[in-house]
Design a protein around this motif. Structure first.
Motif, PDB file in Angstrom:
ATOM      1  N   PHE A  48       0.993   7.331  -7.668  1.00  0.00           N
ATOM      2  CA  PHE A  48       2.233   7.903  -8.210  1.00  0.00           C
ATOM      3  C   PHE A  48       2.103   9.427  -8.320  1.00  0.00           C
ATOM      4  CE2 PHE A  48       4.493   9.662 -11.851  1.00  0.00           C
ATOM      5  CZ  PHE A  48       5.779   9.509 -11.384  1.00  0.00           C
ATOM      6  N   GLY A  51       2.944  11.189  -5.393  1.00  0.00           N
ATOM      7  CA  GLY A  51       4.351  11.181  -4.990  1.00  0.00           C
ATOM      8  C   GLY A  51       4.876   9.822  -4.529  1.00  0.00           C
ATOM      9  N   GLN A  53       6.609   6.611  -4.994  1.00  0.00           N
ATOM     10  CA  GLN A  53       7.521   5.988  -5.975  1.00  0.00           C
ATOM     11  C   GLN A  53       7.345   4.472  -6.049  1.00  0.00           C
ATOM     12  OE1 GLN A  53       9.719   7.594  -8.222  1.00  0.00           O
ATOM     13  NE2 GLN A  53       8.342   9.205  -7.556  1.00  0.00           N
ATOM     14  N   ALA A  56       5.148   3.571  -8.854  1.00  0.00           N
ATOM     15  CA  ALA A  56       5.842   3.580 -10.155  1.00  0.00           C
ATOM     16  C   ALA A  56       6.552   2.250 -10.378  1.00  0.00           C
ATOM     17  CB  ALA A  56       6.838   4.728 -10.203  1.00  0.00           C
ATOM     18  N   ARG A  57       7.143   1.722  -9.321  1.00  0.00           N
ATOM     19  CA  ARG A  57       7.867   0.450  -9.444  1.00  0.00           C
ATOM     20  C   ARG A  57       6.895  -0.679  -9.806  1.00  0.00           C
ATOM     21  NH1 ARG A  57      12.533  -1.903  -8.081  1.00  0.00           N
ATOM     22  NH2 ARG A  57      13.389   0.038  -7.288  1.00  0.00           N
ATOM     23  N   THR A  60       5.678  -0.315 -13.393  1.00  0.00           N
ATOM     24  CA  THR A  60       6.749  -0.644 -14.334  1.00  0.00           C
ATOM     25  C   THR A  60       6.901  -2.162 -14.446  1.00  0.00           C
ATOM     26  OG1 THR A  60       7.897   1.373 -13.712  1.00  0.00           O
ATOM     27  CG2 THR A  60       9.200  -0.280 -14.850  1.00  0.00           C
ATOM     28  N   ILE A  64       6.089  -3.212 -18.255  1.00  0.00           N
ATOM     29  CA  ILE A  64       7.211  -2.945 -19.160  1.00  0.00           C
ATOM     30  C   ILE A  64       7.559  -4.147 -20.052  1.00  0.00           C
ATOM     31  CG2 ILE A  64       9.138  -3.551 -17.620  1.00  0.00           C
ATOM     32  CD1 ILE A  64       9.800  -0.456 -19.114  1.00  0.00           C
ATOM     33  N   GLN A  86      11.140   2.933 -22.574  1.00  0.00           N
ATOM     34  CA  GLN A  86      11.451   3.995 -21.602  1.00  0.00           C
ATOM     35  C   GLN A  86      10.620   5.250 -21.885  1.00  0.00           C
ATOM     36  OE1 GLN A  86      15.589   5.131 -21.457  1.00  0.00           O
ATOM     37  NE2 GLN A  86      15.259   6.592 -19.803  1.00  0.00           N
ATOM     38  N   MET A  89       6.937   4.800 -20.851  1.00  0.00           N
ATOM     39  CA  MET A  89       6.715   4.910 -19.410  1.00  0.00           C
ATOM     40  C   MET A  89       6.886   6.362 -18.950  1.00  0.00           C
ATOM     41  SD  MET A  89       5.782   1.899 -18.687  1.00  0.00           S
ATOM     42  CE  MET A  89       5.517   2.052 -16.940  1.00  0.00           C
ATOM     43  N   LEU A  90       7.826   7.067 -19.557  1.00  0.00           N
ATOM     44  CA  LEU A  90       8.025   8.477 -19.194  1.00  0.00           C
ATOM     45  C   LEU A  90       6.755   9.285 -19.481  1.00  0.00           C
ATOM     46  CD1 LEU A  90       9.852  10.816 -18.252  1.00  0.00           C
ATOM     47  CD2 LEU A  90      10.695  11.007 -20.579  1.00  0.00           C
ATOM     48  N   TRP A  93       4.311   8.689 -16.757  1.00  0.00           N
ATOM     49  CA  TRP A  93       4.601   9.462 -15.530  1.00  0.00           C
ATOM     50  C   TRP A  93       4.174  10.914 -15.721  1.00  0.00           C
ATOM     51  CZ3 TRP A  93       4.748   5.159 -13.677  1.00  0.00           C
ATOM     52  CH2 TRP A  93       5.737   4.183 -13.834  1.00  0.00           C
ATOM     53  N   ARG A  94       4.480  11.469 -16.886  1.00  0.00           N
ATOM     54  CA  ARG A  94       4.167  12.887 -17.116  1.00  0.00           C
ATOM     55  C   ARG A  94       2.657  13.144 -17.150  1.00  0.00           C
ATOM     56  NH1 ARG A  94       8.615  15.600 -17.522  1.00  0.00           N
ATOM     57  NH2 ARG A  94      10.413  14.989 -18.806  1.00  0.00           N
TER      58      ARG A  94
ATOM     59  N   VAL B  74      13.832   3.671 -16.178  1.00  0.00           N
ATOM     60  CA  VAL B  74      12.408   4.019 -16.102  1.00  0.00           C
ATOM     61  C   VAL B  74      12.070   4.575 -14.717  1.00  0.00           C
ATOM     62  CG1 VAL B  74      10.075   3.029 -16.113  1.00  0.00           C
ATOM     63  CG2 VAL B  74      11.684   2.417 -17.917  1.00  0.00           C
ATOM     64  N   LEU B  75      12.608   3.946 -13.679  1.00  0.00           N
ATOM     65  CA  LEU B  75      12.315   4.412 -12.314  1.00  0.00           C
ATOM     66  C   LEU B  75      12.996   5.745 -12.020  1.00  0.00           C
ATOM     67  CD1 LEU B  75      12.352   1.000 -10.421  1.00  0.00           C
ATOM     68  CD2 LEU B  75      10.376   2.374 -11.066  1.00  0.00           C
TER      69      LEU B  75
END
Lengths: 220, 171
Positions: A48, A51, A53, A56-57, A60, A64, A86, A89-90, A93-94, B74-75
Motif C-alpha cells: 500500500f 501505491g 490500492q 488497501a482493499r 480493509t 474492518i 474509518q 483505518m485512516l 494508511w497514514r 475507508v477505501l
C-alpha cells in the motif's frame, strides 16, 4: 578502546548497515509485487505504501469487521462505531510508509488505535450532558427483530455497559476476539496479570447482573 | 497453582471465571492440569458449566457486518492518502531564496532588528549623556580647554628645542 574492539565495532556497524540495506531492498521489492489475499499484513502495508490500492482493499476486508465489532460493543452505537472504524483505518494508511515490519503485529496495533478512539468517545460522552447522548442505534435498528430476542440482547448490552471500560475491553479481546493474554495485555496497555484480574472481575460482575435473567437469556 | 504444578479447585474456578468454559482457550501452561481436574472433579465440571453459560449469553451479541458505505469510505481514504503521498514526491517544496546580508540584518523580518535598534539607542544615550554631563558640571569648560591648549603648546615648543639645540641650551 583497543584496536581489536574498534575493528569489531566497525564490523558490527557494517553488519547493521548491510542488514538495514537488505531490509530496505526487501521492502522495496515487496512493494513492487502485486497484492494477493494470501499476503501477510506486513507485505500488504508495504505494498500500500508503494501505491497499490488493492493492498488497501485486502487489508480493509481482513480487519474492518473486527474493528467495527470492537467499537460497536464498546460504544453501543453503530454510527459512532463506523466513525471509529474509518478513523482507525485512516491512521493505518497514514502510517503505512513508516510501518516497520516485524516490530509489532498489525492487527494488535489496529485494535490498540480503535480502543483508544473508543475510550476518547466514552470520555466525551461522560463529560457531555445526558440529553446530548444519542439513543443507541443498535436498539433502534433491532426493533424489527422479534421482541424477545431484542429484549434479551438489550439485557446483555445493558449489563455490559455497566462494566468499567477496561473490563469491557478485556472481555471483548478474550471472549469475542479470542486473543491471548499477551496480546490483550499489549492492546490494553496493562500487564498479563492485570488482564486476568480484569477478566475475572468483569465476568463475575456480568454473571451476577445476569443471574436473574439467565432463564430468559438462555431460553432454558 | 500449587508448587507441584497441580491445579486446585479454587484455581480452576478462577480460571473458568476469567477465561470461560473452553479449557483449550485458557493459558497453554494451565490446560493439561485443568483437563485432568475436569475429568476428576464434579466441582470443576460445575464451574466450567457455569462459565459456559456466561459464554453463551455473551455470544448473543454478534458483531455487525461492515456496510458497503463504510468500506467505500475507508477505501476512498486510502486513495486520498496515496494521492497525497504521490503529490509530495512529485512536487518537492520550493527552496527558500536566501536573503542578502543587508536584508538579513536590516530587512523587515530581520532577526537582529530589535537588537540593532537597542544598540543604537544605547550609543546615542551615551553620546548625549556624556556631553550633557560635561557641559553641566563644567560651566567654564571652554576656558579650561584654552588653558590646556596653551600648556600643551608650551611643552611642544620645549620638546622641539630639545631636539634642535640639545637640553643644555635651556639650562
Amino acid at each position: 578502546m583497543t584496536a581489536g574492539a574498534m575493528t569489531s565495532l566497525a564490523g558490527s556497524r557494517d553488519a547493521d548497515r548491510t542488514g538495514w540495506r537488505q531490509e530496505r531492498a526487501h521492502m522495496a521489492e515487496t512493494a513492487m509485487r502485486p497484492a494477493t489475499a494470501e499476503s501477510d499484513d506486513d507485505t500488504l502495508i508495504a505494498q500500500f505504501a508503494g501505491g497499490d490500492q488493492s493492498a488497501a482493499r485486502i487489508l480493509t476486508e481482513r480487519h474492518i469487521g473486527r474493528v467495527l465489532a470492537l467499537a460497536t460493543r464498546m460504544l453501543r452505537d453503530t454510527a459512532e462505531a463506523e466513525d471509529v472504524a474509518q478513523e482507525t483505518m485512516l491512521r493505518a494508511w497514514r502510517n503505512a510508509a513508516k510501518w516497520e515490519p516485524g516490530k509489532a503485529k498489525f492487527s494488535t496495533w489496529l485494535h490498540k488505535v480503535a480502543l483508544n478512539l473508543c475510550y476518547d468517545r466514552l470520555r466525551k460522552r461522560k463529560s457531555s450532558s445526558l440529553e446530548e447522548v444519542a439513543e443507541p442505534m443498535d436498539d433502534r435498528a433491532s426493533a424489527q427483530q422479534g421482541m424477545e430476542a431484542e429484549e434479551r440482547l438489550t439485557l446483555l448490552k445493558d449489563a455490559m455497559e455497566t462494566l468499567p471500560e477496561r473490563q469491557r475491553a478485556a472481555i471483548q479481546m478474550r471472549h469475542f476476539e479470542e486473543r491471548g493474554n499477551d496480546e490483550t495485555a499489549e492492546i490494553l496497555g496493562v500487564t498479563v496479570e492485570a488482564v486476568e484480574s480484569l477478566l475475572s472481575r468483569g465476568r463475575r460482575a456480568l454473571r451476577d447482573k445476569l443471574a436473574g435473567q439467565r432463564a430468559l437469556l438462555l431460553e432454558e | 497453582m500449587s508448587a507441584n504444578n497441580m491445579m486446585t479447585i479454587q484455581d480452576f474456578e478462577e480460571h473458568a471465571l476469567a477465561y470461560g468454559g473452553d479449557i483449550d482457550g485458557w493459558p497453554v501452561e494451565d490446560r493439561a492440569a485443568a483437563h485432568k481436574l475436569f475429568a476428576e472433579s464434579g466441582a470443576a465440571r460445575a464451574a466450567l458449566a457455569e462459565a459456559s453459560a456466561l459464554d453463551d449469553m455473551l455470544d448473543l451479541w454478534e458483531g455487525p457486518e461492515p456496510s458497503h458505505a463504510l468500506l467505500s469510505r475507508v477505501l476512498a481514504d486510502a486513495a486520498m492518502v496515496s494521492e497525497e503521498a504521490t503529490a509530495k514526491v512529485a512536487t518537492p517544496a520550493p527552496r527558500p531564496i536566501r536573503a542578502g546580508w543587508r536584508e538579513r540584518f536590516f530587512g523587515g523580518n530581520a532577526v537582529f532588528r530589535p537588537g540593532l535598534a537597542f544598540a543604537a539607542c544605547l550609543a546615542l544615550g551615551f553620546v548625549f549623556g556624556t556631553n550633557i554631563e560635561h557641559s553641566a558640571l563644567n560651566p567654564n569648560s571652554d576656558i579650561a580647554a584654552q588653558e590646556f591648549g596653551v600648556i600643551d603648546f608650551a611643552f611642544a615648543m620645549e620638546d622641539d628645542a630639545d631636539l634642535l639645540l640639545g637640553p643644555e641650551v635651556l639650562l
